[in-house]
Design a protein around this motif. Structure first.
Motif, PDB file in Angstrom:
ATOM      1  N   ARG A  13       0.833  -1.210   0.000  1.00 42.56           N
ATOM      2  CA  ARG A  13       0.000   0.000   0.000  1.00 42.56           C
ATOM      3  C   ARG A  13       0.865   1.257   0.000  1.00 42.56           C
ATOM      4  O   ARG A  13       0.546   2.231  -0.700  1.00 42.56           O
ATOM      5  CB  ARG A  13      -0.929  -0.017   1.210  1.00 42.56           C
ATOM      6  N   ALA A  14       1.939   1.259   0.766  1.00 41.83           N
ATOM      7  CA  ALA A  14       2.831   2.419   0.822  1.00 41.83           C
ATOM      8  C   ALA A  14       3.470   2.662  -0.540  1.00 41.83           C
ATOM      9  O   ALA A  14       3.610   3.810  -0.989  1.00 41.83           O
ATOM     10  CB  ALA A  14       3.895   2.224   1.894  1.00 41.83           C
ATOM     11  N   TRP A  15       3.869   1.598  -1.207  1.00 41.23           N
ATOM     12  CA  TRP A  15       4.478   1.722  -2.532  1.00 41.23           C
ATOM     13  C   TRP A  15       3.492   2.338  -3.530  1.00 41.23           C
ATOM     14  O   TRP A  15       3.868   3.191  -4.343  1.00 41.23           O
ATOM     15  CB  TRP A  15       4.944   0.347  -3.007  1.00 41.23           C
ATOM     16  N   ALA A  16       2.227   1.933  -3.472  1.00 44.36           N
ATOM     17  CA  ALA A  16       1.229   2.402  -4.434  1.00 44.36           C
ATOM     18  C   ALA A  16       0.658   3.777  -4.094  1.00 44.36           C
ATOM     19  O   ALA A  16       0.083   4.436  -4.967  1.00 44.36           O
ATOM     20  CB  ALA A  16       0.084   1.392  -4.509  1.00 44.36           C
ATOM     21  N   ARG A  17       0.830   4.223  -2.847  1.00 43.19           N
ATOM     22  CA  ARG A  17       0.213   5.469  -2.382  1.00 43.19           C
ATOM     23  C   ARG A  17       0.541   6.641  -3.304  1.00 43.19           C
ATOM     24  O   ARG A  17       1.680   6.840  -3.704  1.00 43.19           O
ATOM     25  CB  ARG A  17       0.667   5.789  -0.966  1.00 43.19           C
ATOM     26  N   GLY A  18      -0.501   7.386  -3.646  1.00 40.45           N
ATOM     27  CA  GLY A  18      -0.335   8.559  -4.499  1.00 40.45           C
ATOM     28  C   GLY A  18      -0.688   8.312  -5.953  1.00 40.45           C
ATOM     29  O   GLY A  18      -0.862   9.247  -6.714  1.00 40.45           O
ATOM     30  N   ASN A  19      -0.800   7.062  -6.351  1.00 38.14           N
ATOM     31  CA  ASN A  19      -1.199   6.708  -7.716  1.00 38.14           C
ATOM     32  C   ASN A  19      -2.505   5.924  -7.585  1.00 38.14           C
ATOM     33  O   ASN A  19      -2.493   4.752  -7.225  1.00 38.14           O
ATOM     34  CB  ASN A  19      -0.109   5.864  -8.382  1.00 38.14           C
ATOM     35  N   THR A  20      -3.638   6.581  -7.853  1.00 40.60           N
ATOM     36  CA  THR A  20      -4.926   5.961  -7.555  1.00 40.60           C
ATOM     37  C   THR A  20      -5.166   4.652  -8.301  1.00 40.60           C
ATOM     38  O   THR A  20      -5.801   3.754  -7.766  1.00 40.60           O
ATOM     39  CB  THR A  20      -6.099   6.927  -7.820  1.00 40.60           C
ATOM     40  N   THR A  21      -4.644   4.529  -9.511  1.00 39.27           N
ATOM     41  CA  THR A  21      -4.856   3.270 -10.227  1.00 39.27           C
ATOM     42  C   THR A  21      -4.059   2.130  -9.589  1.00 39.27           C
ATOM     43  O   THR A  21      -4.563   1.026  -9.446  1.00 39.27           O
ATOM     44  CB  THR A  21      -4.506   3.397 -11.721  1.00 39.27           C
ATOM     45  N   GLU A  22      -2.829   2.420  -9.172  1.00 41.30           N
ATOM     46  CA  GLU A  22      -2.048   1.374  -8.504  1.00 41.30           C
ATOM     47  C   GLU A  22      -2.586   1.091  -7.101  1.00 41.30           C
ATOM     48  O   GLU A  22      -2.585  -0.063  -6.670  1.00 41.30           O
ATOM     49  CB  GLU A  22      -0.564   1.723  -8.482  1.00 41.30           C
ATOM     50  N   GLU A  23      -3.050   2.115  -6.405  1.00 38.46           N
ATOM     51  CA  GLU A  23      -3.684   1.877  -5.106  1.00 38.46           C
ATOM     52  C   GLU A  23      -4.852   0.919  -5.266  1.00 38.46           C
ATOM     53  O   GLU A  23      -4.997  -0.039  -4.490  1.00 38.46           O
ATOM     54  CB  GLU A  23      -4.213   3.192  -4.509  1.00 38.46           C
ATOM     55  N   ALA A  24      -5.687   1.177  -6.266  1.00 44.99           N
ATOM     56  CA  ALA A  24      -6.857   0.331  -6.503  1.00 44.99           C
ATOM     57  C   ALA A  24      -6.454  -1.096  -6.859  1.00 44.99           C
ATOM     58  O   ALA A  24      -7.024  -2.066  -6.351  1.00 44.99           O
ATOM     59  CB  ALA A  24      -7.713   0.933  -7.615  1.00 44.99           C
ATOM     60  N   ALA A  25      -5.464  -1.243  -7.729  1.00 44.54           N
ATOM     61  CA  ALA A  25      -5.022  -2.570  -8.150  1.00 44.54           C
ATOM     62  C   ALA A  25      -4.394  -3.345  -6.993  1.00 44.54           C
ATOM     63  O   ALA A  25      -4.629  -4.548  -6.833  1.00 44.54           O
ATOM     64  CB  ALA A  25      -4.058  -2.460  -9.321  1.00 44.54           C
ATOM     65  N   VAL A  26      -3.589  -2.671  -6.177  1.00 45.17           N
ATOM     66  CA  VAL A  26      -2.997  -3.329  -5.007  1.00 45.17           C
ATOM     67  C   VAL A  26      -4.094  -3.801  -4.061  1.00 45.17           C
ATOM     68  O   VAL A  26      -4.047  -4.920  -3.549  1.00 45.17           O
ATOM     69  CB  VAL A  26      -1.990  -2.389  -4.295  1.00 45.17           C
ATOM     70  N   GLU A  27      -5.105  -2.962  -3.845  1.00 42.28           N
ATOM     71  CA  GLU A  27      -6.215  -3.373  -2.974  1.00 42.28           C
ATOM     72  C   GLU A  27      -6.936  -4.588  -3.540  1.00 42.28           C
ATOM     73  O   GLU A  27      -7.362  -5.474  -2.786  1.00 42.28           O
ATOM     74  CB  GLU A  27      -7.195  -2.223  -2.737  1.00 42.28           C
ATOM     75  N   LEU A  28      -7.083  -4.649  -4.853  1.00 40.71           N
ATOM     76  CA  LEU A  28      -7.694  -5.840  -5.455  1.00 40.71           C
ATOM     77  C   LEU A  28      -6.879  -7.084  -5.123  1.00 40.71           C
ATOM     78  O   LEU A  28      -7.436  -8.111  -4.737  1.00 40.71           O
ATOM     79  CB  LEU A  28      -7.801  -5.672  -6.970  1.00 40.71           C
ATOM     80  N   LEU A  29      -5.568  -7.000  -5.299  1.00 44.05           N
ATOM     81  CA  LEU A  29      -4.719  -8.159  -4.990  1.00 44.05           C
ATOM     82  C   LEU A  29      -4.840  -8.568  -3.523  1.00 44.05           C
ATOM     83  O   LEU A  29      -4.871  -9.754  -3.198  1.00 44.05           O
ATOM     84  CB  LEU A  29      -3.255  -7.865  -5.315  1.00 44.05           C
ATOM     85  N   ILE A  30      -4.900  -7.582  -2.641  1.00 42.36           N
ATOM     86  CA  ILE A  30      -4.950  -7.859  -1.201  1.00 42.36           C
ATOM     87  C   ILE A  30      -6.303  -8.406  -0.777  1.00 42.36           C
ATOM     88  O   ILE A  30      -6.392  -9.346   0.023  1.00 42.36           O
ATOM     89  CB  ILE A  30      -4.602  -6.584  -0.403  1.00 42.36           C
ATOM     90  N   ARG A  31      -7.390  -7.862  -1.321  1.00 38.36           N
ATOM     91  CA  ARG A  31      -8.735  -8.174  -0.830  1.00 38.36           C
ATOM     92  C   ARG A  31      -9.384  -9.388  -1.487  1.00 38.36           C
ATOM     93  O   ARG A  31     -10.282  -9.982  -0.905  1.00 38.36           O
ATOM     94  CB  ARG A  31      -9.633  -6.957  -0.982  1.00 38.36           C
ATOM     95  N   ALA A  32      -8.975  -9.727  -2.678  1.00 39.31           N
ATOM     96  CA  ALA A  32      -9.591 -10.861  -3.371  1.00 39.31           C
ATOM     97  C   ALA A  32      -8.802 -12.142  -3.111  1.00 39.31           C
ATOM     98  O   ALA A  32      -7.602 -12.103  -2.844  1.00 39.31           O
ATOM     99  CB  ALA A  32      -9.650 -10.580  -4.872  1.00 39.31           C
ATOM    100  N   PHE A  33      -9.496 -13.250  -3.191  1.00 40.94           N
ATOM    101  CA  PHE A  33      -8.866 -14.567  -3.051  1.00 40.94           C
ATOM    102  C   PHE A  33      -8.012 -14.660  -1.783  1.00 40.94           C
ATOM    103  O   PHE A  33      -6.922 -15.243  -1.794  1.00 40.94           O
ATOM    104  CB  PHE A  33      -8.036 -14.924  -4.290  1.00 40.94           C
ATOM    105  N   GLU A  34      -8.516 -14.056  -0.716  1.00 37.91           N
ATOM    106  CA  GLU A  34      -7.839 -14.086   0.590  1.00 37.91           C
ATOM    107  C   GLU A  34      -6.403 -13.557   0.517  1.00 37.91           C
ATOM    108  O   GLU A  34      -5.544 -13.947   1.291  1.00 37.91           O
ATOM    109  CB  GLU A  34      -7.891 -15.483   1.194  1.00 37.91           C
ATOM    110  N   GLY A  35      -6.148 -12.676  -0.442  1.00 36.10           N
ATOM    111  CA  GLY A  35      -4.848 -12.032  -0.554  1.00 36.10           C
ATOM    112  C   GLY A  35      -3.732 -12.871  -1.135  1.00 36.10           C
ATOM    113  O   GLY A  35      -2.588 -12.426  -1.190  1.00 36.10           O
TER     114      GLY A  35
END
Length: 118
Positions: A13-35
């Motif tokens: 999340r810290a790496w992606a912070r500030g880039n909304t598309t990467e923030e969103a994509a990282v959250e998808l990876l973390i939240r789906a399929f139990e991470g």
């Protein structure tokens, strides 16, 4: 969730912070399929100790042994982050929970902060 996994997710999340598309994509990876697609050891998840990041361009190369839904999800996620293009009609192959998560990610990427920090 154990502290090591939480720390790893915080690094992503810290790496992606500030880039909304990467923030969103990282959250998808973390939240789906139990991470599991955000886990250390995935070929597209890189780490050097205190920092973790995602190489979105690597994802298409490594989707061969996955289920159709997992493959669709990962390709759409990588596309959102600026990786390879994905076919949006693949959304129809995702279950409703993944579709909802993807819609939240699209809203976040569009500037509407949907993903609250845990």
């Amino acid at each position: 969730m154990d502290a090591t996994v939480t720390d790893h997710h915080d690094q992503l999340r810290a790496w992606a912070r500030g880039n909304t598309t990467e923030e969103a994509a990282v959250e998808l990876l973390i939240r789906a399929f139990e991470g599991r697609f955000a886990a250390n050891g995935k070929p597209w998840v890189l780490s050097d100790g205190g920092t973790a990041w995602v190489n979105w361009q690597e994802i298409p190369e490594w989707t061969g042994g996955l289920s159709g839904g997992e493959r669709r999800f990962l390709l759409l996620t990588a596309s959102l982050a600026g990786g390879e293009s994905a076919d949006l009609s693949d959304v129809s192959g995702l279950d409703y929970a993944l579709q909802d998560l993807l819609l939240d990610a699209l809203r976040h990427a569009g500037g509407r902060p949907v993903f609250a920090r845990r």
